[in-house]
Write a protein that holds these residues in place. Sequence first.
Motif, PDB file in Angstrom:
ATOM      1  N   GLU A   1       0.826  -1.209   0.000  1.00  0.00           N
ATOM      2  CA  GLU A   1       0.000   0.000   0.000  1.00  0.00           C
ATOM      3  C   GLU A   1       0.862   1.262   0.000  1.00  0.00           C
ATOM      4  O   GLU A   1       0.414   2.315  -0.441  1.00  0.00           O
ATOM      5  CB  GLU A   1      -0.915  -0.002   1.225  1.00  0.00           C
ATOM      6  CG  GLU A   1      -1.891  -1.178   1.247  1.00  0.00           C
ATOM      7  CD  GLU A   1      -2.716  -1.209   2.522  1.00  0.00           C
ATOM      8  OE1 GLU A   1      -2.482  -0.311   3.385  1.00  0.00           O
ATOM      9  OE2 GLU A   1      -3.562  -2.105   2.672  1.00  0.00           O
ATOM     10  N   GLN A   2       2.087   1.131   0.491  1.00  0.00           N
ATOM     11  CA  GLN A   2       2.960   2.300   0.585  1.00  0.00           C
ATOM     12  C   GLN A   2       3.804   2.523  -0.669  1.00  0.00           C
ATOM     13  O   GLN A   2       4.427   3.571  -0.819  1.00  0.00           O
ATOM     14  CB  GLN A   2       3.895   2.139   1.790  1.00  0.00           C
ATOM     15  CG  GLN A   2       3.176   1.941   3.110  1.00  0.00           C
ATOM     16  CD  GLN A   2       4.143   1.603   4.238  1.00  0.00           C
ATOM     17  OE1 GLN A   2       5.306   1.987   4.192  1.00  0.00           O
ATOM     18  NE2 GLN A   2       3.652   0.885   5.233  1.00  0.00           N
TER      19      GLN A   2
ATOM     20  N   PRO B   1       3.229   3.290  -3.893  1.00  0.00           N
ATOM     21  CA  PRO B   1       3.059   4.488  -4.731  1.00  0.00           C
ATOM     22  C   PRO B   1       3.688   5.751  -4.138  1.00  0.00           C
ATOM     23  O   PRO B   1       4.103   6.641  -4.883  1.00  0.00           O
ATOM     24  CB  PRO B   1       1.535   4.622  -4.834  1.00  0.00           C
ATOM     25  CG  PRO B   1       1.027   3.224  -4.638  1.00  0.00           C
ATOM     26  CD  PRO B   1       1.943   2.628  -3.628  1.00  0.00           C
TER      27      PRO B   1
ATOM     28  N   THR C   1      -2.084  -8.411  -6.475  1.00  0.00           N
ATOM     29  CA  THR C   1      -2.596  -7.452  -5.495  1.00  0.00           C
ATOM     30  C   THR C   1      -2.817  -6.101  -6.168  1.00  0.00           C
ATOM     31  O   THR C   1      -1.961  -5.628  -6.912  1.00  0.00           O
ATOM     32  CB  THR C   1      -1.588  -7.279  -4.337  1.00  0.00           C
ATOM     33  OG1 THR C   1      -1.279  -8.562  -3.792  1.00  0.00           O
ATOM     34  CG2 THR C   1      -2.160  -6.377  -3.255  1.00  0.00           C
ATOM     35  N   ALA C   2      -3.964  -5.524  -5.907  1.00  0.00           N
ATOM     36  CA  ALA C   2      -4.263  -4.212  -6.497  1.00  0.00           C
ATOM     37  C   ALA C   2      -3.446  -3.141  -5.775  1.00  0.00           C
ATOM     38  O   ALA C   2      -3.625  -2.908  -4.574  1.00  0.00           O
ATOM     39  CB  ALA C   2      -5.754  -3.916  -6.379  1.00  0.00           C
ATOM     40  N   ILE C   3      -2.517  -2.528  -6.504  1.00  0.00           N
ATOM     41  CA  ILE C   3      -1.695  -1.450  -5.947  1.00  0.00           C
ATOM     42  C   ILE C   3      -2.107  -0.162  -6.647  1.00  0.00           C
ATOM     43  O   ILE C   3      -2.213  -0.117  -7.877  1.00  0.00           O
ATOM     44  CB  ILE C   3      -0.200  -1.722  -6.187  1.00  0.00           C
ATOM     45  CG1 ILE C   3       0.189  -3.098  -5.624  1.00  0.00           C
ATOM     46  CG2 ILE C   3       0.652  -0.637  -5.546  1.00  0.00           C
ATOM     47  CD1 ILE C   3       1.601  -3.527  -5.961  1.00  0.00           C
ATOM     48  N   SER C   4      -2.331   0.884  -5.880  1.00  0.00           N
ATOM     49  CA  SER C   4      -2.882   2.120  -6.445  1.00  0.00           C
ATOM     50  C   SER C   4      -1.810   2.947  -7.150  1.00  0.00           C
ATOM     51  O   SER C   4      -1.575   4.123  -6.834  1.00  0.00           O
ATOM     52  CB  SER C   4      -3.544   2.954  -5.350  1.00  0.00           C
ATOM     53  OG  SER C   4      -2.623   3.219  -4.294  1.00  0.00           O
ATOM     54  N   PHE C   5      -1.124   2.322  -8.118  1.00  0.00           N
ATOM     55  CA  PHE C   5      -0.134   3.025  -8.927  1.00  0.00           C
ATOM     56  C   PHE C   5      -0.840   3.868  -9.988  1.00  0.00           C
ATOM     57  O   PHE C   5      -1.839   3.444 -10.578  1.00  0.00           O
ATOM     58  CB  PHE C   5       0.765   2.030  -9.658  1.00  0.00           C
ATOM     59  CG  PHE C   5       1.941   1.540  -8.855  1.00  0.00           C
ATOM     60  CD1 PHE C   5       2.762   2.424  -8.169  1.00  0.00           C
ATOM     61  CD2 PHE C   5       2.239   0.190  -8.795  1.00  0.00           C
ATOM     62  CE1 PHE C   5       3.854   1.968  -7.450  1.00  0.00           C
ATOM     63  CE2 PHE C   5       3.326  -0.283  -8.087  1.00  0.00           C
ATOM     64  CZ  PHE C   5       4.134   0.613  -7.403  1.00  0.00           C
ATOM     65  N   SER C   6      -0.268   5.029 -10.267  1.00  0.00           N
ATOM     66  CA  SER C   6      -0.683   5.770 -11.461  1.00  0.00           C
ATOM     67  C   SER C   6      -0.049   5.070 -12.665  1.00  0.00           C
ATOM     68  O   SER C   6       0.840   4.229 -12.516  1.00  0.00           O
ATOM     69  CB  SER C   6      -0.191   7.215 -11.379  1.00  0.00           C
ATOM     70  OG  SER C   6       1.239   7.246 -11.424  1.00  0.00           O
ATOM     71  N   GLU C   7      -0.496   5.406 -13.865  1.00  0.00           N
ATOM     72  CA  GLU C   7       0.083   4.786 -15.054  1.00  0.00           C
ATOM     73  C   GLU C   7       1.569   5.094 -15.159  1.00  0.00           C
ATOM     74  O   GLU C   7       2.366   4.250 -15.579  1.00  0.00           O
ATOM     75  CB  GLU C   7      -0.654   5.278 -16.312  1.00  0.00           C
ATOM     76  CG  GLU C   7      -2.068   4.729 -16.444  1.00  0.00           C
ATOM     77  CD  GLU C   7      -2.722   5.135 -17.745  1.00  0.00           C
ATOM     78  OE1 GLU C   7      -2.342   6.202 -18.293  1.00  0.00           O
ATOM     79  OE2 GLU C   7      -3.602   4.400 -18.221  1.00  0.00           O
TER      80      GLU C   7
ATOM     81  N   ASP D   1       3.696   5.740 -12.583  1.00  0.00           N
ATOM     82  CA  ASP D   1       4.433   4.965 -11.585  1.00  0.00           C
ATOM     83  C   ASP D   1       4.479   3.482 -11.949  1.00  0.00           C
ATOM     84  O   ASP D   1       5.460   2.794 -11.657  1.00  0.00           O
ATOM     85  CB  ASP D   1       3.801   5.142 -10.202  1.00  0.00           C
ATOM     86  CG  ASP D   1       4.366   6.351  -9.469  1.00  0.00           C
ATOM     87  OD1 ASP D   1       5.295   6.981 -10.019  1.00  0.00           O
ATOM     88  OD2 ASP D   1       3.894   6.668  -8.370  1.00  0.00           O
ATOM     89  N   LEU D   2       3.420   2.995 -12.584  1.00  0.00           N
ATOM     90  CA  LEU D   2       3.401   1.601 -12.999  1.00  0.00           C
ATOM     91  C   LEU D   2       4.512   1.327 -14.019  1.00  0.00           C
ATOM     92  O   LEU D   2       5.207   0.311 -13.954  1.00  0.00           O
ATOM     93  CB  LEU D   2       2.042   1.252 -13.599  1.00  0.00           C
ATOM     94  CG  LEU D   2       1.737  -0.241 -13.778  1.00  0.00           C
ATOM     95  CD1 LEU D   2       1.802  -0.970 -12.444  1.00  0.00           C
ATOM     96  CD2 LEU D   2       0.377  -0.436 -14.426  1.00  0.00           C
TER      97      LEU D   2
END
Length: 519
Positions: free
Chosen positions: A127-128, A130, A171-177, A179-180
């Motif tokens: 979760e951390q 990003p 796992t769903a990680i809240s990366f922006s495109e 950062d991905l």
Amino acid sequence: MSSTPVLNDDQWSKLLEYVAETYNEVTLSRGFHFYKQQMVTSLLITTEHKKVNAVVEEFGEKCRVEIDLNQLKASSCTCPVKTACKHVAAALMELADRQGYPASQIMNAKMALKRVAAQSSSVSSLEQLPGMTVDGWHKFMEHYTYHLKPSYDQWNYVELLRGQFSNLKRTAISFSETDLFYFDLHQRLFILRKIVEQNAQAGVTFYTAATIYHLSDELDDWLKEPVSVTLDADQHKERLTQTFTYIRAQMAIESPKKLHHFRVFSTLWAFKAPENEGLLAAEVAAFEAMEAAELSLSLIAGRAFLYLRQSMSDEAWSTITSHASFKDAPSLLFTPFLAYLEYVQKWQEIVHWLRRLSSFYSGKRHHDIESYAAYWKVAIAHVPDADDLMWESLVELLPASYRIIEAFYYEQRKWKSWIEMQIAQGYDPFTHRVNVLQPIEKESPELLLPYYHQAIEHYIRLKNRHDYKSAVRLLKRLEKVYKKLKQPERWEAFFTQFVSRFSRLRALQEELKKGKLLE
């Protein structure tokens, strides 16, 4: 035996903790041997009270084991040791196997606990991600893959690392495109660094060296591909700056013979860095702040590449040639410079660099010289006047460039020079497929005359029937060349003299008749 599970994941973790605290490696190893040899002959589980009764046979003697899963320290055995013995360990492994847990984890309980802890902490760290910097990502990846140990088969280690990283996609990680994209890049950089470090520690063989070059090529190709998503300008600049800082740190410790991170640096600047003068100026300043005398060849090359990107070609050249390791550097050092000049279509500049590099390529491997010559081929296609400079450079590289010159003569349809090279090497028309000589026969058939005549004389001198047959085949091809030149009288004069000269060679005369050259 009860079919109802008495172990869940929480109880399994507690069992591993008990084993790790209580048992030593020798006892566990003996217990594992008993388990593998099926010496646990009976195992009964009381589901209600979570108790296990087992019998372990050793040399015909039965040891009875009692295990209380609620109070593992109260477990006992009828052997002289009475508790925490190899028999209890074997029974625990048999229990684990029947309950669907890997018995080998009991054998390696301490390592298994570390792995579980790492996975647990990694999940909380996801979760951390990003909000982390690039350095934070690399610390995370170090922790996330610590249990994967390098092996002699480096490509197997690469696949293990990739497999571990692929688990993150579940796992769903809240990366922006943006950062991905960069997180993917840094996974690749992490694997590259791991293999570089392994090579440095263990020494490099041909087998291991192949892995690093394959990895480097893959990463280079990936960076040159268009990005399939739209990168946020501000995030892109921030992550790019962090990435360059990371790569510079790797370049600082890079061997002058292995410039893989410099290659990443240059490709990233050429294909992914935006046209941003502030970003370029900041990067140049970061290099110039370093003491030149302390810079590795990789860092010197990085500074020179930025000068080239600023259209400061002479400064780039003088910078890179100033390093003490310049003359002994691999050809990989110059490929990014030549590739960039080709990419931005600065043809005069690439000619200038190629001409100055000819002495550097002296003594290099054939593959390296082929790559150098390929850039010449591209350059003269756009700057035809540079043809003489190319030939000067290739001649300077003789004899290593012999095959390349030969190929260039043929590609440029310089038939006379090409045939002279064949004759000088003692080749004859049978060396080539028929279609190789066809364009010469069509465009400049007269150039083939000395080639055929010399070969015919050669086969006659060998004085055996097989070679006489070869001479006759060449004579028939020679006759066609004279006919194509519309000079049948020259053929007749030559052939009459030929038959007269070798009239005493009866086997040759017979072959001439078989070939229908004589009646």
